[in-house]
Design a protein around this motif. Structure first.
Motif, PDB file in Angstrom:
ATOM      1  N   THR A 188      -0.040   1.957   5.911  1.00 19.00           N
ATOM      2  CA  THR A 188      -0.794   2.085   6.941  1.00 19.00           C
ATOM      3  C   THR A 188      -2.474   2.204   6.454  1.00 19.00           C
ATOM      4  O   THR A 188      -3.650   2.195   7.048  1.00 19.00           O
ATOM      5  N   ASP A 189      -2.680   2.370   5.635  1.00 20.82           N
ATOM      6  CA  ASP A 189      -3.699   2.798   5.133  1.00 20.82           C
ATOM      7  C   ASP A 189      -4.173   1.496   4.309  1.00 20.82           C
ATOM      8  O   ASP A 189      -3.934   0.662   3.451  1.00 20.82           O
ATOM      9  N   LEU A 190      -4.721   0.773   5.120  1.00 19.56           N
ATOM     10  CA  LEU A 190      -5.429  -0.775   4.945  1.00 19.56           C
ATOM     11  C   LEU A 190      -5.942  -1.129   2.836  1.00 19.56           C
ATOM     12  O   LEU A 190      -5.595  -2.159   2.825  1.00 19.56           O
ATOM     13  N   GLU A 191      -6.638  -0.205   2.454  1.00 14.01           N
ATOM     14  CA  GLU A 191      -6.865   0.013   1.263  1.00 14.01           C
ATOM     15  C   GLU A 191      -5.696   0.020  -0.107  1.00 14.01           C
ATOM     16  O   GLU A 191      -5.611  -0.139  -0.720  1.00 14.01           O
ATOM     17  N   LEU A 192      -4.414   0.474   0.851  1.00 14.19           N
ATOM     18  CA  LEU A 192      -3.327   0.536  -0.003  1.00 14.19           C
ATOM     19  C   LEU A 192      -2.881  -0.371  -0.482  1.00 14.19           C
ATOM     20  O   LEU A 192      -2.213  -0.756  -1.358  1.00 14.19           O
ATOM     21  N   ARG A 193      -3.162  -1.439   0.181  1.00 15.38           N
ATOM     22  CA  ARG A 193      -2.333  -2.582   0.533  1.00 15.38           C
ATOM     23  C   ARG A 193      -2.495  -3.328  -0.794  1.00 15.38           C
ATOM     24  O   ARG A 193      -3.535  -3.641  -1.535  1.00 15.38           O
ATOM     25  N   GLY A 194      -1.216  -3.686  -1.548  1.00 12.35           N
ATOM     26  CA  GLY A 194      -1.760  -5.105  -2.933  1.00 12.35           C
ATOM     27  C   GLY A 194      -1.684  -3.905  -3.900  1.00 12.35           C
ATOM     28  O   GLY A 194      -1.521  -4.166  -5.028  1.00 12.35           O
ATOM     29  N   MET A 195      -2.265  -2.426  -3.571  1.00  8.24           N
ATOM     30  CA  MET A 195      -1.634  -1.863  -5.173  1.00  8.24           C
ATOM     31  C   MET A 195      -0.286  -1.448  -5.690  1.00  8.24           C
ATOM     32  O   MET A 195       0.587  -1.910  -4.439  1.00  8.24           O
ATOM     33  N   PRO A 196       0.143  -1.687  -6.503  1.00  5.39           N
ATOM     34  CA  PRO A 196       1.197  -0.987  -7.552  1.00  5.39           C
ATOM     35  C   PRO A 196       2.102  -0.340  -6.604  1.00  5.39           C
ATOM     36  O   PRO A 196       1.840   0.848  -6.707  1.00  5.39           O
ATOM     37  N   VAL A 197       3.427  -0.979  -6.748  1.00  6.28           N
ATOM     38  CA  VAL A 197       4.296   0.121  -6.854  1.00  6.28           C
ATOM     39  C   VAL A 197       5.158  -0.213  -8.030  1.00  6.28           C
ATOM     40  O   VAL A 197       5.399  -0.775  -8.948  1.00  6.28           O
ATOM     41  N   PHE A 198       5.427   1.822  -9.195  1.00  6.76           N
ATOM     42  CA  PHE A 198       6.182   2.068 -10.259  1.00  6.76           C
ATOM     43  C   PHE A 198       7.532   2.552 -10.386  1.00  6.76           C
ATOM     44  O   PHE A 198       7.911   2.819  -9.442  1.00  6.76           O
ATOM     45  N   ARG A 199       8.543   2.278 -10.896  1.00  3.23           N
ATOM     46  CA  ARG A 199       9.438   2.780 -10.756  1.00  3.23           C
ATOM     47  C   ARG A 199       8.865   3.987 -11.109  1.00  3.23           C
ATOM     48  O   ARG A 199       9.058   4.359 -12.468  1.00  3.23           O
ATOM     49  N   GLY A 200       9.963   4.917 -11.430  1.00  9.20           N
ATOM     50  CA  GLY A 200      10.103   6.489 -11.291  1.00  9.20           C
ATOM     51  C   GLY A 200       8.796   7.107 -10.870  1.00  9.20           C
ATOM     52  O   GLY A 200       8.813   8.343 -10.802  1.00  9.20           O
ATOM     53  N   LEU A 201       7.823   6.756  -9.985  1.00 10.82           N
ATOM     54  CA  LEU A 201       7.129   6.822  -9.553  1.00 10.82           C
ATOM     55  C   LEU A 201       7.220   6.503  -7.576  1.00 10.82           C
ATOM     56  O   LEU A 201       6.806   5.827  -6.740  1.00 10.82           O
TER      57      LEU A 201
END
Length: 106
Positions: free
Chosen positions: A43-56
């Motif tokens: 919902t925070d548009l600035e987070l869209r496109g940020m990486p998603v990491f395994r284990g976090l």
């Protein structure tokens, strides 16, 4: 809008204390964790496109310029603490102690 330019990793040390590490880019995180995707539903548009990491767990916003990632154990424990915290009740009239204290001061 402020740009998210600090990447924060929160884990728990062997002594039980929280360990917080801040990075100016996500490159050091990419070197130590496997990227499994990108955030496309925040919902925070600035987070869209940020990486998603395994284990976090994350990305999640923290303030205006910080992107936060947590270990699953930290996420679970902080969520339980947050959920167990009871909101302070507001009263419309002062309690008996407050009335007595005000009477002794006057």
């Amino acid at each position: 809008m402020a740009k998210k330019d600090t990447f924060r990793i929160v884990t728990r040390g062997t002594d039980g204390n929280l360990l917080i590490r801040d990075y100016m880019s996500c490159d050091p995180i990419i070197d130590s964790h496997q990227q499994i995707g990108t955030d496309d539903c925040s919902t925070d548009l600035e987070l869209r496109g940020m990486p998603v990491f395994r284990g976090l767990i994350g990305p999640m916003p923290e303030g205006k310029t910080v992107v936060r990632y947590e270990s699953p154990e930290v996420f679970e424990s902080l969520t339980k603490e947050w959920g167990a915290a009871k909101p302070r009740r507001r009263t419309r009239r002062p309690s008996k102690k407050q009335v007595e204290a005000a009477a002794t001061v006057s």
